[in-house]
Design a protein around this motif. Structure first.
Motif, PDB file in Angstrom:
ATOM      1  N   PRO A  87     -48.212 -29.372 -20.559  1.00 40.11           N
ATOM      2  CA  PRO A  87     -47.184 -28.495 -19.984  1.00 40.11           C
ATOM      3  C   PRO A  87     -47.565 -27.021 -20.100  1.00 40.11           C
ATOM      4  O   PRO A  87     -48.248 -26.615 -21.044  1.00 40.11           O
ATOM      5  N   GLN A  88     -47.106 -26.231 -19.145  1.00 41.67           N
ATOM      6  CA  GLN A  88     -47.464 -24.822 -19.075  1.00 41.67           C
ATOM      7  C   GLN A  88     -47.030 -24.060 -20.316  1.00 41.67           C
ATOM      8  O   GLN A  88     -47.726 -23.146 -20.770  1.00 41.67           O
ATOM      9  N   ARG A  89     -45.891 -24.425 -20.881  1.00 43.30           N
ATOM     10  CA  ARG A  89     -45.385 -23.692 -22.045  1.00 43.30           C
ATOM     11  C   ARG A  89     -46.360 -23.780 -23.228  1.00 43.30           C
ATOM     12  O   ARG A  89     -46.555 -22.798 -23.947  1.00 43.30           O
ATOM     13  N   LEU A  90     -46.954 -24.953 -23.426  1.00 42.48           N
ATOM     14  CA  LEU A  90     -47.936 -25.103 -24.491  1.00 42.48           C
ATOM     15  C   LEU A  90     -49.225 -24.373 -24.139  1.00 42.48           C
ATOM     16  O   LEU A  90     -49.862 -23.761 -25.000  1.00 42.48           O
ATOM     17  N   ALA A  91     -49.607 -24.438 -22.871  1.00 41.53           N
ATOM     18  CA  ALA A  91     -50.837 -23.777 -22.432  1.00 41.53           C
ATOM     19  C   ALA A  91     -50.750 -22.267 -22.612  1.00 41.53           C
ATOM     20  O   ALA A  91     -51.769 -21.598 -22.804  1.00 41.53           O
ATOM     21  N   GLU A  92     -49.533 -21.720 -22.583  1.00 37.14           N
ATOM     22  CA  GLU A  92     -49.344 -20.275 -22.692  1.00 37.14           C
ATOM     23  C   GLU A  92     -49.296 -19.795 -24.133  1.00 37.14           C
ATOM     24  O   GLU A  92     -49.249 -18.582 -24.383  1.00 37.14           O
ATOM     25  N   PHE A  93     -49.294 -20.701 -25.111  1.00 37.54           N
ATOM     26  CA  PHE A  93     -49.272 -20.287 -26.515  1.00 37.54           C
ATOM     27  C   PHE A  93     -50.536 -19.485 -26.812  1.00 37.54           C
ATOM     28  O   PHE A  93     -51.641 -19.915 -26.510  1.00 37.54           O
ATOM     29  N   LEU A 153     -58.587 -22.124 -23.566  1.00 37.77           N
ATOM     30  CA  LEU A 153     -59.582 -22.886 -24.317  1.00 37.77           C
ATOM     31  C   LEU A 153     -59.713 -24.300 -23.764  1.00 37.77           C
ATOM     32  O   LEU A 153     -60.827 -24.839 -23.685  1.00 37.77           O
ATOM     33  N   LEU A 154     -58.590 -24.897 -23.373  1.00 44.03           N
ATOM     34  CA  LEU A 154     -58.646 -26.235 -22.772  1.00 44.03           C
ATOM     35  C   LEU A 154     -59.447 -26.218 -21.482  1.00 44.03           C
ATOM     36  O   LEU A 154     -60.193 -27.154 -21.184  1.00 44.03           O
ATOM     37  N   ASP A 155     -59.301 -25.157 -20.717  1.00 47.67           N
ATOM     38  CA  ASP A 155     -60.049 -25.041 -19.463  1.00 47.67           C
ATOM     39  C   ASP A 155     -61.549 -24.917 -19.704  1.00 47.67           C
ATOM     40  O   ASP A 155     -62.344 -25.173 -18.809  1.00 47.67           O
ATOM     41  N   SER A 156     -61.928 -24.503 -20.936  1.00 46.25           N
ATOM     42  CA  SER A 156     -63.347 -24.377 -21.268  1.00 46.25           C
ATOM     43  C   SER A 156     -64.012 -25.726 -21.501  1.00 46.25           C
ATOM     44  O   SER A 156     -65.237 -25.821 -21.538  1.00 46.25           O
ATOM     45  N   LEU A 157     -63.189 -26.770 -21.696  1.00 48.17           N
ATOM     46  CA  LEU A 157     -63.744 -28.107 -21.887  1.00 48.17           C
ATOM     47  C   LEU A 157     -64.331 -28.594 -20.573  1.00 48.17           C
ATOM     48  O   LEU A 157     -63.619 -28.732 -19.578  1.00 48.17           O
ATOM     49  N   SER A 158     -65.643 -28.857 -20.548  1.00 43.49           N
ATOM     50  CA  SER A 158     -66.275 -29.314 -19.311  1.00 43.49           C
ATOM     51  C   SER A 158     -65.836 -30.725 -18.968  1.00 43.49           C
ATOM     52  O   SER A 158     -65.944 -31.168 -17.844  1.00 43.49           O
TER      53      SER A 158
END
Length: 222
Positions: A112-118, A57-62
């Motif tokens: 951090p990757q750990r949060l991104a993987e939630f 979802l964060l990656d969807s932020l333009s």
């Protein structure tokens, strides 16, 4: 000035006041241009998936600027998605990290990757978006550029510090039903204000912080 010119000028000002809240973008115009479009974009880009990751979802932020990045976890925290076990901890931690990097004037906040993987159910994402969209669309009608001196410069520091303090309260309040709503809403106002350059929303965030602080004090688990 002629009557025709005056009419055009007044029409331009009227149109500017009714423009929806737009997100600063770094990519083509096909990307979501408003908060409501962005929420719909979250649902559309995850079609066919059973689970959705925070990082996706964060990656969807333009835009990776601080306003939208701060708004993203705060909106999740106060939406029905905030009821997902562990979500208050995740969103609180994200806010702390983003607000800390705001004070360092980092141009692209690091997560951090750990949060991104939630991850959580896409069905819960869709339900949460459906429930808050009418409120988001209402906000888009009233948000506009004003009191911009409150949305940049040295004002970033008090906004960041207060956001961190409010986000810290997410940890104990995660065990209280709807406990993070007041502090999460205050942070949402800060994020919206920074995103739309609306200093009135930032001011409202400061006022709500006092109320949120009182609620945190009376509901803090002993």
């Amino acid at each position: 000035m002629s009557n025709a010119d005056a009419t055009k000028s007044n029409s331009g000002r009227s149109a500017a006041c009714t423009e929806p809240l737009t997100l600063p973008v770094d990519s083509p115009t096909s990307d979501p241009q408003s908060l409501s479009e962005l929420l719909d974009h979250f649902v559309e880009t995850t079609a066919g998936q059973e689970q959705v990751k925070i990082g996706q979802l964060l990656d969807s932020l333009s835009s990776r600027s601080h306003g939208p990045m701060l708004l993203f976890p705060a909106i999740i925290a106060i939406s029905p998605l905030g009821m997902i076990p562990g979500m208050s901890i995740v969103t609180g931690t994200l806010i702390i990290l983003i607000a800390t990097q705001m004070m360092l004037f980092s141009s692209r906040p690091w997560i951090p990757q750990r949060l991104a993987e939630f991850e959580f159910s896409r069905e819960k994402l869709k339900t949460g978006v459906d429930r808050i969209q009418r409120w988001v669309r209402w906000l888009e009608k009233v948000v506009k550029n004003r009191l911009q001196m409150l949305t940049g410069g040295l004002m970033v520091y008090p906004i960041a510090v207060i956001s961190i303090c409010l986000a810290v309260s997410f940890y104990p309040l995660a065990f209280v039903p709807f406990g993070v709503f007041a502090p999460g809403f205050a942070i949402s106002l800060f994020g919206l204000g920074l995103t739309a350059r609306d200093g009135l929303l930032v001011s409202a965030g400061f006022l709500l912080t006092a109320f949120a602080g009182y609620l945190v004090w009376i509901t803090w688990p002993l």
